[in-house]
Design an enzyme around this catalytic site. Structure first.
Site, PDB file in Angstrom:
ATOM      1  N   GLU A 197       2.667  42.417  18.050  1.00 23.84           N
ATOM      2  CA  GLU A 197       2.335  43.675  17.349  1.00 23.84           C
ATOM      3  C   GLU A 197       1.900  43.270  15.953  1.00 23.84           C
ATOM      4  OE1 GLU A 197       2.302  46.521  18.698  1.00 23.84           O
ATOM      5  OE2 GLU A 197       3.724  46.538  20.350  1.00 23.84           O
ATOM      6  N   CYS A 254       1.965  49.491   9.543  1.00 19.68           N
ATOM      7  CA  CYS A 254       0.874  48.948  10.359  1.00 19.68           C
ATOM      8  C   CYS A 254      -0.036  50.064  10.841  1.00 19.68           C
ATOM      9  CB  CYS A 254       1.429  48.154  11.532  1.00 19.68           C
ATOM     10  SG  CYS A 254       2.588  49.080  12.527  1.00 19.68           S
TER      11      CYS A 254
HETATM   12  P1  NAP Z   1       4.703  38.133   8.380  1.00 19.03           P
HETATM   13  O1  NAP Z   1       4.613  37.357   7.149  1.00 19.03           O
HETATM   14  O2  NAP Z   1       3.941  37.693   9.559  1.00 19.03           O
HETATM   15  O3  NAP Z   1       6.259  38.234   8.736  1.00 19.03           O
HETATM   16  C1  NAP Z   1       6.713  38.830   9.922  1.00 19.03           C
HETATM   17  C2  NAP Z   1       7.781  37.933  10.544  1.00 19.03           C
HETATM   18  O4  NAP Z   1       7.180  36.734  11.006  1.00 19.03           O
HETATM   19  C3  NAP Z   1       8.861  37.507   9.562  1.00 19.03           C
HETATM   20  O5  NAP Z   1      10.080  37.416  10.243  1.00 19.03           O
HETATM   21  C4  NAP Z   1       8.374  36.154   9.113  1.00 19.03           C
HETATM   22  O6  NAP Z   1       9.411  35.326   8.612  1.00 19.03           O
HETATM   23  C5  NAP Z   1       7.823  35.613  10.400  1.00 19.03           C
HETATM   24  N1  NAP Z   1       6.811  34.565  10.229  1.00 19.03           N
HETATM   25  C6  NAP Z   1       5.931  34.409   9.212  1.00 19.03           C
HETATM   26  N2  NAP Z   1       5.145  33.339   9.439  1.00 19.03           N
HETATM   27  C7  NAP Z   1       5.525  32.828  10.624  1.00 19.03           C
HETATM   28  C8  NAP Z   1       5.090  31.719  11.388  1.00 19.03           C
HETATM   29  N3  NAP Z   1       4.085  30.942  11.010  1.00 19.03           N
HETATM   30  N4  NAP Z   1       5.705  31.471  12.572  1.00 19.03           N
HETATM   31  C9  NAP Z   1       6.708  32.274  12.987  1.00 19.03           C
HETATM   32  N5  NAP Z   1       7.183  33.321  12.295  1.00 19.03           N
HETATM   33  C10 NAP Z   1       6.585  33.617  11.141  1.00 19.03           C
HETATM   34  O7  NAP Z   1       4.317  39.635   8.227  1.00 19.03           O
HETATM   35  P2  NAP Z   1       4.364  40.493   6.918  1.00 19.03           P
HETATM   36  O8  NAP Z   1       3.079  40.261   6.253  1.00 19.03           O
HETATM   37  O9  NAP Z   1       5.616  40.303   6.193  1.00 19.03           O
HETATM   38  O10 NAP Z   1       4.415  41.927   7.624  1.00 19.03           O
HETATM   39  C11 NAP Z   1       3.419  42.821   7.542  1.00 19.03           C
HETATM   40  C12 NAP Z   1       2.461  42.692   8.710  1.00 19.03           C
HETATM   41  O11 NAP Z   1       3.105  43.141   9.895  1.00 19.03           O
HETATM   42  C13 NAP Z   1       1.275  43.588   8.515  1.00 19.03           C
HETATM   43  O12 NAP Z   1       0.106  42.936   8.927  1.00 19.03           O
HETATM   44  C14 NAP Z   1       1.584  44.760   9.444  1.00 19.03           C
HETATM   45  O13 NAP Z   1       0.456  45.484   9.838  1.00 19.03           O
HETATM   46  C15 NAP Z   1       2.275  44.080  10.555  1.00 19.03           C
HETATM   47  N6  NAP Z   1       3.052  45.036  11.326  1.00 19.03           N
HETATM   48  C16 NAP Z   1       2.632  45.352  12.571  1.00 19.03           C
HETATM   49  C17 NAP Z   1       3.329  46.300  13.318  1.00 19.03           C
HETATM   50  C18 NAP Z   1       2.878  46.694  14.696  1.00 19.03           C
HETATM   51  O14 NAP Z   1       3.653  47.334  15.393  1.00 19.03           O
HETATM   52  N7  NAP Z   1       1.682  46.354  15.140  1.00 19.03           N
HETATM   53  C19 NAP Z   1       4.461  46.900  12.780  1.00 19.03           C
HETATM   54  C20 NAP Z   1       4.855  46.543  11.499  1.00 19.03           C
HETATM   55  C21 NAP Z   1       4.150  45.598  10.795  1.00 19.03           C
HETATM   56  P3  NAP Z   1       9.608  35.102   7.027  1.00 19.03           P
HETATM   57  O15 NAP Z   1       9.943  36.423   6.461  1.00 19.03           O
HETATM   58  O16 NAP Z   1      10.723  34.141   6.969  1.00 19.03           O
HETATM   59  O17 NAP Z   1       8.321  34.554   6.514  1.00 19.03           O
END
Ligand code: NAP
Length: 457
Positions: A228, A262
């Site tokens: 997601e 999102c």
């Molecule tokens: P993010 O950096 O990708 O973080 C999300 C999760 O992934 C965190 O637990 C993060 O851990 C982990 N993570 C980060 N890099 C990783 C890697 N290389 N390998 C494995 N895990 C990893 O996301 P964000 O930027 O904080 O969150 C916002 C994003 O989420 C936006 O793009 C939003 O649109 C999307 N989102 C999508 C939905 C949906 O349902 N489609 C819902 C909500 C949010 P750490 O915190 O330790 O880095």
């Protein structure tokens, strides 16, 4: 990124956590594996009761849980309370419907009996984001546990207290030890977990780069993933629409969660006949928004969750403006402590600028003008993402076209995009794949086993 609670309103570090050692991670996985062997035998009716109890606990602890969310990531206390209630709703939804979803599904064939049996996979790893710290996890956990799986949660590093609270709620609800555990680990520790044969599948909600990293690691082991990811949802307003209602909804849909949702509306695609009126009304409504302390009842918009999100949104706005975009309102960081960005409206978005193709995760509305519905749909689809879409019209033939032609996981007509436990949720294109919620969400992490019994003798 350090695992810590840092108040985004003040910048103050409240509490830091030591990541688990490899030995501690190993103990959690062993515990999860042991728990699964027993948990998969537990009757559906018992799992359903525990989910119902989790809903009761969530409701009883609403204030405390909402406070933790607001301190850790800055959403308004009011919206945090609503999030806790929604988590209770999803637990109740699967408590009430999960048993029927999991029952054998018979088919009429020329066998003596043939049916589908749904069986759990085992340990599922859930990698979750900070923006809806409770909801994102419960919408995974409720169906996964109902199906008989066990969960390991790697939550975002800035919401560790939310992560621990979720484990506590599910434990107090009665789920046996090891059925749902939080792993306090950093992002680099995630991909190696996919090499562990005891972990059967994974779900990730977050950025594209995180999704790619997890999916690549899972693919090497031929493991199922649900992703997601981000979105840049269009909000199309055509000339027959109720403009008053459309503008009010547009402001809510853009500012939801301080602009960090999102499925928040991000690109406002306006028919040129109503664009001036829509824009003027949106500016008036943005002026009236109160930005500030998320604990204050009167606040509409709190801080962004981290300093890096603030830097990112400021850089995206600046670059779009440098390429020719126009600021109609806002467009700057607020002075003082905390990660505050002014509600912002940009128009004249240049081709190829961040405003056209990137996700804006903050309180910034991007306004586009189009001459007709065909151009509106083409612009809506000219995006790497395909999560949700909202479109406004009263003409049935236009509704039909919008529903059919928009490339997204969901299309909402004359309403804002939202998630609902009764309906599947997920995206297409670079917004990811797989579905959460509803029965589709529950079936993502089961073995759909075909059974054919030719005869009983
Ligand atoms: P993010 O950096 O990708 O973080 C999300 C999760 O992934 C965190 O637990 C993060 O851990 C982990 N993570 C980060 N890099 C990783 C890697 N290389 N390998 C494995 N895990 C990893 O996301 P964000 O930027 O904080 O969150 C916002 C994003 O989420 C936006 O793009 C939003 O649109 C999307 N989102 C999508 C939905 C949906 O349902 N489609 C819902 C909500 C949010 P750490 O915190 O330790 O880095």
């Amino acid at each position: 990124m350090a695992i810590a609670t840092v108040n985004p309103t003040t910048g103050e570090t409240i509490k830091t956590f030591t990541p688990l050692t490899p030995e501690e991670i190993e103990a959690k996985i062993t515990g999860a594996g042991r728990a699964f062997e027993e948990y998969k035998q537990i009757p559906f009716s018992q799992r359903s009761q525990w989910l119902g109890k989790a809903a009761d606990i969530l409701e009883a602890r609403e204030k405390e849980l909402a406070t933790t969310m607001t301190i850790e990531m800055g959403k308004t206390l009011r919206s945090a309370g609503a999030e806790v209630q929604k988590c209770a709703l999803v637990c109740r939804y699967y408590a009430e419907n999960g048993v029927a979803f999991m029952e054998d599904a018979p088919s009429i064939t020329d066998a003596a009996a043939s049916f589908v049996r749904y069986q759990p996979l085992g340990i599922i790893l859930a990698v979750m984001p900070w923006n809806f710290p409770l909801w994102q996890v419960f919408r995974f956990a409720a169906p996964a546990l109902m199906a008989g799986n066990v969960g390991l949660l790697k939550h975002a590093s800035n919401v560790p207290q939310c992560a621990l609270a979720i484990e506590d709620i599910l434990s107090k609800a009665g789920f046996p030890a090891g059925v749902f555990q939080t792993l306090l680990i950093g992002a680099p520790a995630v991909a190696p977990l996919m090499e562990d044969s005891r972990i059967k599948a994974a779900t990730l909600t977050g950025s594209e780069s995180a999704g790619i990293s997890l999916a690549v690691a899972a693919a090497k082991q031929i493991k199922k993933t649900v992703l997601e990811l981000g979105g840049s949802d269009p909000f199309i307003v055509l000339d027959s629409a109720d403009i008053g209602k459309a503008v009010s909804t547009a402001v809510t849909a853009r500012m939801l969660n301080n602009g960090q949702s999102c499925i928040g509306a991000k690109r406002f695609i306006l028919h040129e006949a109503i664009a001036d009126k829509f824009e003027a009304s949106m500016i008036e409504k943005f002026k009236a928004l109160k930005v500030g302390d998320p604990f204050d009842e009167a606040t509409d918009i709190g801080p962004l969750a981290t300093p890096s999100i603030l830097q990112d949104i400021a850089a995206q706005v600046d670059k779009t403006v440098a390429m020719g975009g126009k600021i109609k309102f806002g467009g700057y960081k607020l002075d003082g402590p905390g990660n505050f960005y002014a509600p912002t409206i940009l128009t004249d978005i240049p081709t190829g600028s961040p405003g056209q193709y990137e996700e804006f995760f903050g309180p910034v509305a991007l306004l586009f003008r189009v001459p007709d519905i065909s151009t509106a749909i083409a612009l809506a689809n000219d995006s790497p993402f395909g999560l949700g879409a909202s479109a406004w019209t009263t003409k049935p033939e236009e509704i039909d076209r919008l529903v059919n032609e928009i490339e997204a996981g969901a299309v909402f007509i004359n309403a804002m995009t939202k998630s609902d436990p009764r309906l599947p949720f997920g995206g297409t294109k670079r917004s990811g794949y797989g579905r959460e919620l509803s029965k589709e969400g529950l079936y993502e992490f089961v073995n759909t086993k075909t059974v054919w019994i030719d005869s009983y003798h």
